[in-house]
Motif scaffolding. Structure first.
Motif, PDB file in Angstrom:
ATOM      1  N   PRO A 105       0.850  -1.199   0.000  1.00  0.00           N
ATOM      2  CA  PRO A 105       0.000   0.000   0.000  1.00  0.00           C
ATOM      3  C   PRO A 105       0.884   1.246   0.000  1.00  0.00           C
ATOM      4  CG  PRO A 105      -0.746  -1.573   1.660  1.00  0.00           C
ATOM      5  CD  PRO A 105       0.568  -2.082   1.134  1.00  0.00           C
ATOM      6  N   LEU A 106       0.426   2.308  -0.625  1.00  0.00           N
ATOM      7  CA  LEU A 106       1.214   3.546  -0.730  1.00  0.00           C
ATOM      8  C   LEU A 106       1.795   3.999   0.602  1.00  0.00           C
ATOM      9  CD1 LEU A 106      -0.763   5.824  -3.224  1.00  0.00           C
ATOM     10  CD2 LEU A 106       1.545   4.922  -3.503  1.00  0.00           C
ATOM     11  N   GLU A 107       0.980   3.966   1.665  1.00  0.00           N
ATOM     12  CA  GLU A 107       1.425   4.491   2.960  1.00  0.00           C
ATOM     13  C   GLU A 107       2.520   3.638   3.599  1.00  0.00           C
ATOM     14  OE1 GLU A 107      -2.134   1.866   3.649  1.00  0.00           O
ATOM     15  OE2 GLU A 107      -1.714   3.530   2.301  1.00  0.00           O
ATOM     16  N   ALA A 108       2.740   2.417   3.144  1.00  0.00           N
ATOM     17  CA  ALA A 108       3.766   1.539   3.725  1.00  0.00           C
ATOM     18  C   ALA A 108       5.067   1.527   2.921  1.00  0.00           C
ATOM     19  CB  ALA A 108       3.218   0.117   3.841  1.00  0.00           C
ATOM     20  N   ARG A 109       5.068   2.091   1.738  1.00  0.00           N
ATOM     21  CA  ARG A 109       6.238   1.989   0.846  1.00  0.00           C
ATOM     22  C   ARG A 109       7.471   2.710   1.374  1.00  0.00           C
ATOM     23  NH1 ARG A 109       3.250   2.630  -5.061  1.00  0.00           N
ATOM     24  NH2 ARG A 109       1.805   0.911  -4.688  1.00  0.00           N
ATOM     25  N   LEU A 110       7.291   3.905   1.918  1.00  0.00           N
ATOM     26  CA  LEU A 110       8.436   4.650   2.443  1.00  0.00           C
ATOM     27  C   LEU A 110       9.103   3.877   3.579  1.00  0.00           C
ATOM     28  CD1 LEU A 110      10.304   7.084   2.800  1.00  0.00           C
ATOM     29  CD2 LEU A 110       8.475   8.186   4.128  1.00  0.00           C
ATOM     30  N   MET A 111       8.326   3.384   4.529  1.00  0.00           N
ATOM     31  CA  MET A 111       8.892   2.643   5.658  1.00  0.00           C
ATOM     32  C   MET A 111       9.628   1.396   5.176  1.00  0.00           C
ATOM     33  SD  MET A 111       9.434   2.430   8.951  1.00  0.00           S
ATOM     34  CE  MET A 111       8.328   3.638   9.671  1.00  0.00           C
ATOM     35  N   TYR A 112       9.040   0.692   4.232  1.00  0.00           N
ATOM     36  CA  TYR A 112       9.647  -0.541   3.713  1.00  0.00           C
ATOM     37  C   TYR A 112      10.953  -0.227   2.981  1.00  0.00           C
ATOM     38  CZ  TYR A 112       9.692  -5.065   1.165  1.00  0.00           C
ATOM     39  OH  TYR A 112      10.014  -6.291   0.626  1.00  0.00           O
ATOM     40  N   PHE A 113      10.921   0.764   2.094  1.00  0.00           N
ATOM     41  CA  PHE A 113      12.143   1.144   1.374  1.00  0.00           C
ATOM     42  C   PHE A 113      13.210   1.612   2.351  1.00  0.00           C
ATOM     43  CE2 PHE A 113      14.738   4.712  -0.025  1.00  0.00           C
ATOM     44  CZ  PHE A 113      15.582   4.040  -0.908  1.00  0.00           C
ATOM     45  N   ASP A 114      12.855   2.503   3.276  1.00  0.00           N
ATOM     46  CA  ASP A 114      13.850   3.049   4.197  1.00  0.00           C
ATOM     47  C   ASP A 114      14.455   1.951   5.063  1.00  0.00           C
ATOM     48  OD1 ASP A 114      15.080   5.631   5.231  1.00  0.00           O
ATOM     49  OD2 ASP A 114      14.394   4.669   7.081  1.00  0.00           O
ATOM     50  N   THR A 115      13.659   0.955   5.405  1.00  0.00           N
ATOM     51  CA  THR A 115      14.177  -0.186   6.162  1.00  0.00           C
ATOM     52  C   THR A 115      15.245  -0.903   5.344  1.00  0.00           C
ATOM     53  OG1 THR A 115      12.086  -0.439   7.343  1.00  0.00           O
ATOM     54  CG2 THR A 115      13.554  -2.345   7.333  1.00  0.00           C
ATOM     55  N   ALA A 116      14.965  -1.140   4.071  1.00  0.00           N
ATOM     56  CA  ALA A 116      15.941  -1.803   3.197  1.00  0.00           C
ATOM     57  C   ALA A 116      17.189  -0.946   3.016  1.00  0.00           C
ATOM     58  CB  ALA A 116      15.309  -2.113   1.842  1.00  0.00           C
ATOM     59  N   TYR A 117      16.996   0.343   2.812  1.00  0.00           N
ATOM     60  CA  TYR A 117      18.118   1.249   2.569  1.00  0.00           C
ATOM     61  C   TYR A 117      19.010   1.368   3.807  1.00  0.00           C
ATOM     62  CZ  TYR A 117      20.225   4.870  -0.398  1.00  0.00           C
ATOM     63  OH  TYR A 117      21.065   5.592  -1.217  1.00  0.00           O
ATOM     64  N   ASN A 118      18.408   1.214   4.979  1.00  0.00           N
ATOM     65  CA  ASN A 118      19.147   1.331   6.232  1.00  0.00           C
ATOM     66  C   ASN A 118      19.670  -0.009   6.746  1.00  0.00           C
ATOM     67  OD1 ASN A 118      18.563   1.643   9.617  1.00  0.00           O
ATOM     68  ND2 ASN A 118      20.002   3.009   8.607  1.00  0.00           N
ATOM     69  N   MET A 119      18.903  -1.094   6.537  1.00  0.00           N
ATOM     70  CA  MET A 119      19.241  -2.392   7.138  1.00  0.00           C
ATOM     71  C   MET A 119      19.576  -3.474   6.117  1.00  0.00           C
ATOM     72  SD  MET A 119      16.131  -2.545   9.877  1.00  0.00           S
ATOM     73  CE  MET A 119      16.792  -3.679  11.062  1.00  0.00           C
ATOM     74  N   ARG A 184      15.325   7.673  13.501  1.00  0.00           N
ATOM     75  CA  ARG A 184      15.057   7.611  12.056  1.00  0.00           C
ATOM     76  C   ARG A 184      13.731   6.902  11.809  1.00  0.00           C
ATOM     77  NH1 ARG A 184      19.299   5.995   7.423  1.00  0.00           N
ATOM     78  NH2 ARG A 184      17.853   5.694   5.684  1.00  0.00           N
ATOM     79  N   SER A 185      13.540   5.775  12.462  1.00  0.00           N
ATOM     80  CA  SER A 185      12.324   4.992  12.288  1.00  0.00           C
ATOM     81  C   SER A 185      11.079   5.804  12.682  1.00  0.00           C
ATOM     82  CB  SER A 185      12.423   3.712  13.112  1.00  0.00           C
ATOM     83  OG  SER A 185      11.311   2.891  12.908  1.00  0.00           O
ATOM     84  N   VAL A 186      11.155   6.496  13.805  1.00  0.00           N
ATOM     85  CA  VAL A 186      10.037   7.333  14.266  1.00  0.00           C
ATOM     86  C   VAL A 186       9.750   8.439  13.254  1.00  0.00           C
ATOM     87  CG1 VAL A 186       9.346   9.047  16.014  1.00  0.00           C
ATOM     88  CG2 VAL A 186      10.314   6.873  16.730  1.00  0.00           C
ATOM     89  N   ALA A 187      10.798   9.108  12.791  1.00  0.00           N
ATOM     90  CA  ALA A 187      10.619  10.201  11.835  1.00  0.00           C
ATOM     91  C   ALA A 187      10.001   9.727  10.526  1.00  0.00           C
ATOM     92  CB  ALA A 187      11.957  10.898  11.568  1.00  0.00           C
ATOM     93  N   ILE A 188      10.451   8.582  10.032  1.00  0.00           N
ATOM     94  CA  ILE A 188       9.883   8.016   8.787  1.00  0.00           C
ATOM     95  C   ILE A 188       8.423   7.642   9.027  1.00  0.00           C
ATOM     96  CG2 ILE A 188       9.998   6.041   7.210  1.00  0.00           C
ATOM     97  CD1 ILE A 188      12.173   8.155   6.651  1.00  0.00           C
ATOM     98  N   PHE A 189       8.120   7.108  10.195  1.00  0.00           N
ATOM     99  CA  PHE A 189       6.745   6.730  10.520  1.00  0.00           C
ATOM    100  C   PHE A 189       5.828   7.953  10.554  1.00  0.00           C
ATOM    101  CE2 PHE A 189       3.441   5.406  13.699  1.00  0.00           C
ATOM    102  CZ  PHE A 189       2.883   4.387  12.941  1.00  0.00           C
ATOM    103  N   LYS A 190       6.363   9.097  10.977  1.00  0.00           N
ATOM    104  CA  LYS A 190       5.552  10.318  11.087  1.00  0.00           C
ATOM    105  C   LYS A 190       5.354  11.029   9.753  1.00  0.00           C
ATOM    106  CE  LYS A 190       6.485  11.337  15.929  1.00  0.00           C
ATOM    107  NZ  LYS A 190       7.117  12.262  16.868  1.00  0.00           N
ATOM    108  N   VAL A 191       6.107  10.671   8.719  1.00  0.00           N
ATOM    109  CA  VAL A 191       5.947  11.318   7.416  1.00  0.00           C
ATOM    110  C   VAL A 191       4.585  10.940   6.848  1.00  0.00           C
ATOM    111  CG1 VAL A 191       6.742  11.381   5.021  1.00  0.00           C
ATOM    112  CG2 VAL A 191       8.408  11.385   6.887  1.00  0.00           C
ATOM    113  N   LYS A 192       3.837  11.920   6.449  1.00  0.00           N
ATOM    114  CA  LYS A 192       2.522  11.662   5.850  1.00  0.00           C
ATOM    115  C   LYS A 192       2.400  12.358   4.526  1.00  0.00           C
ATOM    116  CE  LYS A 192       1.370   9.150   9.236  1.00  0.00           C
ATOM    117  NZ  LYS A 192       1.855   7.836   9.147  1.00  0.00           N
TER     118      LYS A 192
END
Length: 192
Positions: A105-119, A184-192
């Motif tokens: 879903p659109l709202e989950a893509r940033l968190m998923y990508f950022d997780t991959a880019y970071n971890m 970082r995780s909190v900040a990415i989660f707050k992006v809307k």
């Protein structure tokens, strides 16, 4: 088998009109938000070449670790001259498309990508699979693809933070990174 060069990633990100449209969306709505956590609050101003003590990636620019991507660049000067467009193309191809983020879903893509880019892709995929309720084998096969559309950003966020804590419990030397990872995780989660 030869490794792809940075020019190849740009070509792949613009392979056809559909992919290029998705790449443009990625640059504007995903990558630039991740770059804030890579020391680049304004991509138009350029990347931030830096090296963090204890980070095995060595020199980093646009969130790209030189040591992990030696074959992509001709030499260190070529790496230092990486443009935003090139960095975005590498991130889009090597991470976003590789982990099939476009299925979520659109709202989950940033968190998923950022997780991959970071971890890393493997950890991100396993986190996503846990959220999808499928075996965590790190392979995006038909069963995983079928469930990806139901993965929530909140589950990715919670599992990501749990993984950070597990990493630190397993290796106390990583504790110096924990606060930054969680921020970082909190900040990415707050992006809307």
């Amino acid at each position: 088998m030869s490794k792809l060069k940075i020019e190849d990633y740009v070509r792949l990100a613009k392979a056809n009109p559909t992919v290029e449209k998705e790449f443009e969306y990625f640059k504007e709505n995903i990558f630039n938000k991740t770059l804030v956590w890579e020391g680049v609050p304004n991509p138009k101003a350029g990347g931030n070449l830096h090296k963090v003590s204890g980070d095995t990636g060595g020199w980093t620019l646009w969130g790209i670790a030189y040591n992990a991507n030696l074959g992509i660049f001709k030499n260190f000067d070529d790496f230092k001259n990486t443009t935003y467009e090139e960095a975005a193309a590498l991130a889009y191809t090597k991470y976003y498309r590789a982990i099939n983020a476009f299925i979520l879903p659109l709202e989950a893509r940033l968190m998923y990508f950022d997780t991959a880019y970071n971890m890393g892709n493997m950890r991100a995929i396993k986190i996503m699979q846990k959220c999808a309720g499928v075996p965590q084998d790190g392979i995006i096969g038909p069963a995983t693809r079928e469930k990806m559309q139901y993965v929530s950003e909140e589950c990715l966020y919670n599992q990501r933070n749990s993984t950070y804590n597990q990493l630190v419990r397993a290796n106390r030397k990583l504790s110096k990174f924990l606060k930054g990872w969680l921020n970082r995780s909190v900040a990415i989660f707050k992006v809307k």
